[in-house]
Motif scaffolding. Structure first.
Motif, short mmCIF file in Angstrom:
data_model
loop_
_atom_site.label_atom_id
_atom_site.label_comp_id
_atom_site.label_asym_id
_atom_site.label_seq_id
_atom_site.Cartn_x
_atom_site.Cartn_y
_atom_site.Cartn_z
N ARG A 138 0.80 -1.22 0.00
CA ARG A 138 0.00 0.00 0.00
C ARG A 138 0.84 1.28 0.00
NH1 ARG A 138 -0.94 3.68 3.39
NH2 ARG A 138 0.15 2.53 5.02
N PRO A 139 1.88 1.39 0.87
CA PRO A 139 2.57 2.69 1.01
C PRO A 139 3.31 3.12 -0.25
CG PRO A 139 3.07 1.21 2.86
CD PRO A 139 2.41 0.39 1.81
N ARG A 140 3.33 4.42 -0.44
CA ARG A 140 4.10 5.01 -1.54
C ARG A 140 4.91 6.18 -1.00
NH1 ARG A 140 2.15 3.93 -6.94
NH2 ARG A 140 0.36 2.52 -6.95
N TRP A 141 6.01 6.50 -1.71
CA TRP A 141 6.78 7.68 -1.34
C TRP A 141 6.07 8.92 -1.87
CZ3 TRP A 141 9.78 6.77 2.39
CH2 TRP A 141 10.47 5.56 2.51
N GLU A 142 5.90 9.88 -0.98
CA GLU A 142 5.08 11.06 -1.31
C GLU A 142 5.68 11.86 -2.47
OE1 GLU A 142 2.60 14.35 1.27
OE2 GLU A 142 4.59 13.75 1.96
N ASP A 143 7.02 11.92 -2.56
CA ASP A 143 7.64 12.77 -3.56
C ASP A 143 7.62 12.17 -4.97
OD1 ASP A 143 9.39 10.79 -2.84
OD2 ASP A 143 11.16 12.06 -2.79
N THR A 144 7.67 10.83 -5.07
CA THR A 144 7.75 10.20 -6.39
C THR A 144 6.51 9.37 -6.74
OG1 THR A 144 8.80 8.19 -5.54
CG2 THR A 144 10.25 10.03 -6.16
N GLY A 145 5.75 8.97 -5.73
CA GLY A 145 4.61 8.11 -5.97
C GLY A 145 4.98 6.65 -6.15
#
Length: 281
Positions: free
Chosen positions: A28-35
């Motif tokens: 589920r989690p993604r990095w906010e800056d790159t998606g």
């Protein structure tokens, strides 16, 4: 040297050496800056014990903002709030709506009323009353993981339950607790969560004239994010310092009267702070 440092290093080494890599899995989690997907190395079922009679469990490898950690605990269990405007840090900002609400989670769940023996109460008031009137009960707990409210909360609670248990000793009644956590980001949250729930245990013990004892921390999924691995490896090389002296203002006898000004910290020597830790959302 700080026992919390030792446990942190042991847990992180175990995760890195023996953990399971989630790369390639549907996460589920993604990095906010790159998606991009945020993958982890994880261990299931980590159990750590901290005895507050020996020392306060604060990391010294890097500084933990203990007053801010306490402020979040007061926000959840004392103010019973789900609005970031009642919180003095910005850790919840990205999950709040335009009014500042994080929905039906955390403090919102703690303050919800229920009937106990014909009287209306909430979870924290129930804990405080039971410790006064029936301290040897094995049913004294708070639980924020309430399925009926998850759909309208901004985030499922990570630290979701505290079970309190009293033991009798020659020195007096000792208050212990089990903290259950479904998921933990070891770099961003481990030192923070351990310190803040140790403070909660200290507060609850003090207002019930008890000695704060063991905090048992159970983590179902303890993980290190892929971007955090180099930082963790650097932390593992750092010097450990003695645990700080941490105590509460002894004049406070009402749980709802505590403020962060009542937390006193001395001799807190730490390594360099780590800034701008990337957070997966």
């Amino acid at each position: 040297m700080s026992y919390a440092d030792r446990l942190f290093k042991e847990t992180c080494r175990d995760i890195l050496e023996n953990g399971t890599d989630t790369r390639g899995e549907k996460v589920r989690p993604r990095w906010e800056d790159t998606g991009e997907f945020a993958y982890t190395i994880k261990k299931f079922g980590v159990v750590n014990r901290y005895d507050l009679r020996r020392e306060f469990p604060a990391l010294t490898l890097r500084r933990i903002a203990l007053k801010s950690a306490m402020d979040e605990i007061l926000w959840i269990y004392q103010k019973k709030s789900n609005n970031i405007h009642d919180l003095n840090s910005h850790i919840w900002d990205q999950w709040a709506d335009e009014s500042g609400s994080i929905g039906t989670c955390y403090g919102d769940v703690i303050r919800r009323k229920f009937l106990y023996k014909g009287e209306e109460t909430d979870q924290m008031d129930y804990v405080l009353r039971q410790l006064r009137e029936n301290p040897y009960s094995r049913r004294i707990m708070t639980n924020m993981y309430q399925y009926e409210y998850l759909h309208s909360g901004a985030l499922d609670p990570c630290c979701y339950s505290m079970t309190y248990n009293v033991t009798k000793t020659e020195e007096g009644l000792v208050l212990n607790a089990v903290l259950n956590q479904r998921s933990q980001d070891m770099l961003a949250a481990n030192g923070w969560n351990v310190a803040q729930y140790a403070i909660l245990l200290m507060m609850v013990a003090q207002v019930n004239h008890m000695i704060p004892g063991e905090l048992v921390h159970i983590i179902a999924d303890a993980h290190i994010y892929d971007r955090h691995v180099p930082v963790i490896r650097e932390l593992l090389t750092r010097e450990e310092h003695p645990a700080p002296k941490v105590w509460l203002n002894p004049e406070v006898t009402d749980f709802y009267a505590f403020t962060t000004a009542d937390l006193h910290v001395e001799d807190y020597e730490t390594g360099e702070q780590i800034k701008n830790i990337p957070i997966a959302v």
